[in-house]
Design a protein around this motif. Structure first.
Motif, PDB file in Angstrom:
ATOM      1  N   HIS A  74     -16.886 -24.043-114.128  1.00 29.52           N
ATOM      2  CA  HIS A  74     -18.270 -23.651-113.853  1.00 29.52           C
ATOM      3  C   HIS A  74     -18.916 -23.078-115.111  1.00 29.52           C
ATOM      4  CE1 HIS A  74     -21.421 -21.017-111.948  1.00 29.52           C
ATOM      5  NE2 HIS A  74     -21.567 -22.081-111.174  1.00 29.52           N
ATOM      6  N   CYS A 120     -20.055 -25.641-117.641  1.00 29.70           N
ATOM      7  CA  CYS A 120     -21.206 -26.477-117.282  1.00 29.70           C
ATOM      8  C   CYS A 120     -22.486 -25.915-117.900  1.00 29.70           C
ATOM      9  CB  CYS A 120     -21.372 -26.529-115.759  1.00 29.70           C
ATOM     10  SG  CYS A 120     -20.104 -27.466-114.883  1.00 29.70           S
ATOM     11  N   GLU A 150     -26.643 -27.688-114.665  1.00 30.76           N
ATOM     12  CA  GLU A 150     -25.522 -28.272-113.928  1.00 30.76           C
ATOM     13  C   GLU A 150     -24.956 -27.266-112.928  1.00 30.76           C
ATOM     14  OE1 GLU A 150     -23.935 -31.307-117.473  1.00 30.76           O
ATOM     15  OE2 GLU A 150     -22.868 -29.440-117.032  1.00 30.76           O
ATOM     16  N   ARG A 151     -24.875 -26.005-113.331  1.00 30.99           N
ATOM     17  CA  ARG A 151     -24.388 -24.973-112.411  1.00 30.99           C
ATOM     18  C   ARG A 151     -25.343 -24.796-111.233  1.00 30.99           C
ATOM     19  NH1 ARG A 151     -22.785 -22.202-117.377  1.00 30.99           N
ATOM     20  NH2 ARG A 151     -24.622 -20.836-117.294  1.00 30.99           N
ATOM     21  N   TRP A 205     -24.846 -27.749-108.956  1.00 30.32           N
ATOM     22  CA  TRP A 205     -23.561 -27.577-108.258  1.00 30.32           C
ATOM     23  C   TRP A 205     -23.753 -26.705-107.017  1.00 30.32           C
ATOM     24  CZ3 TRP A 205     -18.558 -26.029-111.402  1.00 30.32           C
ATOM     25  CH2 TRP A 205     -17.478 -25.872-110.529  1.00 30.32           C
ATOM     26  N   LEU A 210     -22.017 -33.385-114.050  1.00 29.41           N
ATOM     27  CA  LEU A 210     -21.002 -32.920-113.100  1.00 29.41           C
ATOM     28  C   LEU A 210     -19.967 -34.005-112.816  1.00 29.41           C
ATOM     29  CD1 LEU A 210     -23.225 -30.934-110.567  1.00 29.41           C
ATOM     30  CD2 LEU A 210     -21.713 -30.002-112.326  1.00 29.41           C
ATOM     31  N   VAL A 213     -16.384 -32.468-111.437  1.00 27.60           N
ATOM     32  CA  VAL A 213     -16.828 -31.561-110.374  1.00 27.60           C
ATOM     33  C   VAL A 213     -17.305 -32.368-109.171  1.00 27.60           C
ATOM     34  CG1 VAL A 213     -18.562 -29.816-109.763  1.00 27.60           C
ATOM     35  CG2 VAL A 213     -17.396 -29.722-111.981  1.00 27.60           C
ATOM     36  N   MET A 263     -18.202 -34.007-103.231  1.00 27.92           N
ATOM     37  CA  MET A 263     -17.537 -32.851-103.841  1.00 27.92           C
ATOM     38  C   MET A 263     -16.297 -32.521-103.023  1.00 27.92           C
ATOM     39  SD  MET A 263     -20.847 -30.395-104.566  1.00 27.92           S
ATOM     40  CE  MET A 263     -20.046 -29.293-105.716  1.00 27.92           C
ATOM     41  N   GLY A 280     -19.301 -23.696-104.998  1.00 26.11           N
ATOM     42  CA  GLY A 280     -20.749 -23.877-105.121  1.00 26.11           C
ATOM     43  C   GLY A 280     -21.515 -23.144-104.039  1.00 26.11           C
TER      44      GLY A 280
END
Length: 672
Positions: free
Chosen positions: A245, A248, A252-253, A256, A292, A297, A307, A315
């Motif tokens: 995480h 990223c 992107e986080r 997510w 991701l 991820v 996911m 997430g």
């Protein structure tokens, strides 16, 4: 699924456990490879189970509300009765020898323990394989602890690391001793947990093995005492996910976290619609999603994305930390309400089959949207329940359709088109469950509501429900008179709307039941030709049903067989097990009339298997009863009672889908 590396000993252990025990649970920390091991073990065990091996993914469920429906759907049991779901499923499994795999039970342990106990008691030939981070706690449970991969000696963890690294960096090797030492250190640092190793391997696209080892060491050494106090292996996976995480990009986080709202696989347009907002615009979603995927991820599956459970949980935790849970859930619900509107608008047209498939693919997310709206926006919950109810009723989700419609209608609501639509959809579900009186009452309510609202489409919809109820109860003249009355009041093309088209279909059914076969055939052919022009499948399947029935009554068995096979192929496209059962009865009768008693008995046996799959004895409009009786009499007369019973048993044995494929062999499609 990616390959299973260095698990031969565990596979042997699971095979031996399955041979001796009826409930085997694979337990271990998240990311250790329980699902992969269960999948491989199930494939190897398949020859021992004549009724198949069935996989049930429970990870998308947030609570136990849909547990029974999910298990039933996974084993192709589409119950059309108003019975308690668990009783219906137990009865269906009672005489079967199959392996049921329940994957990711840890968040539903109590509910799974109760369900598994009921199923094992009712079905002596059933074996259950469970994956869970904790045992179910059942008395008969045989536990198999799935350990992380060995990190010392001939390191299994290192073998996995190298294989996955070669995917990220083609040609990757550990020929350099320094690289080998760094990779071994990574495997030790991550305790040999496969998911943690795969997340680390994904970083090799951007950094070297030695740099990766240094980054990991620094990250673990920065943990607080409270973080170190956690259970070591649980801490390792959580820390590995947290480290991924941190690596990223900020957007992107954010993506997510927002993607964790989806319950199942999603496509990029859905991700943009639900997750865009604030600093993350639509194009940013596309770029962040690609990032991701590159970091493992998110897994890409064709045009859709998914996911893994542990990553999704992380997430979801961050989504709540950001305070965005309610707002993203609202966007998720709005997205699926829009999708339901688009599916409804596209029902009468060339995209009909695609919409049936799409609604089936996002079933769990539609349920999640309904759950959210039932609490936050009852009016939109009623709207969504009404839009999805007909699709779900046609595809075997009768219990969910009825439950959500009843819950939405029970909330305080003003009269209006959405309420009338929901009443209509509930009436269809009740009718398919055999509750004719309740369906008739709802049809009358829809009729009054349509009259007060001055809505012609609601009038056609109500007439279809009431007319279909008349047909099921053996009153074809009443059905015909009603359909004729509403259609004459607003003359237009049958294809002007979906509700109008269904009323024309009621007329065809009624004419057949009244013995006006030439008129029924003429109208059915006209409807079928229009369906072909539109590439419409649902109505076409029922015109083929009627044309097959009419051909049988007019002593044209070859033509009857051709239309019955066409109906079956069309019902396959729509995923309608109830319709397939009806079509198989017609095909059996046509084959019997052609003089092939043995094949007719086999097809009839396959039909009975499908009737069991919907939880009903054979049903349909009353005139079908005589067709079935004639089929059985012809077949017995042709081959004798013993041969008939044997052929019937062969048709009902094994996989219904394989038997259906055999039944569809031969015969040309009907001409336009």
């Amino acid at each position: 699924m990616t390959t299973l590396v260095r698990r031969e000993g565990e596979l042997r252990h699971v095979r031996e456990a399955l041979a001796r025990h009826r409930l085997v649970s694979l337990t271990g920390v998240g990311g250790v490879g329980k699902s992969r091991l269960a999948l491989r073990a199930a494939r190897q065990a398949a020859p021992r189970y004549p009724d198949g091996v069935w996989w049930v993914d429970l990870a998308p469920l947030r609570d136990e509300g849909l547990l029974l429906a999910t298990v039933s759907d996974a084993v192709d049991f589409a119950d059309h009765t108003p019975r308690m779901q668990v009783a219906a499923l137990c009865e269906w499994l009672a005489d079967k020898r199959l392996l049921l795999v329940l994957d990711s039970c840890e968040h539903l342990v109590d509910a799974c323990r109760g369900l598994v106990g009921d199923l094992l008691t009712a079905a002596p030939g059933l074996t259950v394989l469970v994956t869970s981070r904790q045992p179910l706690g059942a008395d008969c449970e045989q536990l198999v602890e799935v350990e992380p991969l060995a990190v010392e000696g001939d390191s299994d963890a290192l073998a996995l690391f190298v294989e996955r690294a070669a995917v990220a960096v083609p040609g990757f090797t550990l020929a350099d001793p320094r690289l080998a030492a760094a990779a071994t250190g990574i495997c030790r640092r991550l305790d040999g947990i496969p998911l943690a190793l795969e997340l680390a391997d994904a970083q090799l696209k951007h950094t070297s093995v030695e740099q990766l080892a240094g980054l990991l060491d620094a990250h673990f050494e920065s943990l607080s005492p409270a973080e170190w106090a956690a259970t070591p292996r649980h801490r390792t996976l959580r820390t590995a996910i947290g480290w991924s995480h941190e690596l990223c990009e900020p957007l992107e986080r954010l993506l997510w976290a927002r993607l964790s709202t989806f319950r199942a696989a999603f496509d990029e347009p859905s991700a943009r619609d639900v997750c865009a907002g604030g600093p993350l615009d639509g194009d940013g979603v596309r770029r962040a999603l690609a990032g991701l995927v590159a970091k493992s991820v998110v897994k890409r599956e064709g045009t859709r994305y998914r996911m893994l459970g542990a990553i999704q949980d992380y997430g979801r935790m961050w989504l709540e930390e950001l305070g965005e849970g309610p707002s993203v859930a609202a966007r998720h619900a709005a997205h699926f309400l829009t999708l339901a509107h688009r599916a409804d608008a596209g029902w009468l047209g060339p995209a009909q089959v695609a919409w049936y498939q799409r609604v089936a693919d996002v079933h769990i997310d539609l349920c999640a949207a309904l759950e959210h709206l039932l609490v936050t926006d009852p009016a939109r919950a009623l709207e969504l329940a009404g839009l999805t109810g007909f699709y779900w009723s046609c595809c075997g989700h009768l219990h969910e359709a009825r439950s959500y419609l009843e819950r939405a209608l029970a909330l305080p609501q003003e009269p209006g088109p959405a309420r009338t639509r929901a009443l209509w959809a509930l009436g269809i579900a009740l009718l398919l469950q055999g509750e004719h009186r309740a369906a008739s009452e709802l049809g009358q309510q829809c009729t009054l509501a349509a009259r007060h609202g001055g809505d012609p489409e609601a009038t056609f919809a109500a007439a279809y429900l009431v007319g279909l109820t008349h047909l099921m109860e053996g009153r074809p003249l009443a059905a015909y008179t009603l359909a004729e009355h509403v259609l004459d009041a607003a003359p237009d093309s049958p294809f002007a709307s979906a509700s109008r088209l269904r009323c024309h279909l009621v007329q065809v059914f009624a004419l057949t039941a009244l013995g006006k076969l030439s008129e029924a055939r003429s109208q059915a052919l006209e409807l079928r030709a229009g369906c072909l022009r539109l590439d419409e499948w649902w109505t076409r399947s029922y015109t083929d049903y009627q044309l097959s029935l009419i051909a049988l009554f007019q002593d044209r068995p070859d033509e009857a067989a051709v239309h019955a096979r066409a109906m079956l192929a069309e019902k396959q496209q729509l995923g309608d097990s109830f319709g397939i059962a009806l079509g198989l009865d017609l095909l059996a009768a046509a084959v019997a009339a052609q003089g092939d008693g043995e094949r007719a008995a086999m097809v009839y046996g396959t039909g009975q298997a499908y009737w069991r799959n919907v939880g009903h004895p054979q049903r349909g409009t009353p005139e079908l009863r005589a067709v079935r009786e004639e089929c059985e009499a012809r077949s017995r007369a042709a081959i004798g009672d013993l041969a008939y019973a044997q052929a019937l048993g062969r048709g009902a044995a094994g996989s219904p889908k394989a038997a259906l494929a055999r039944a569809l062999e031969g015969g040309d499609p009907p001409s336009g």
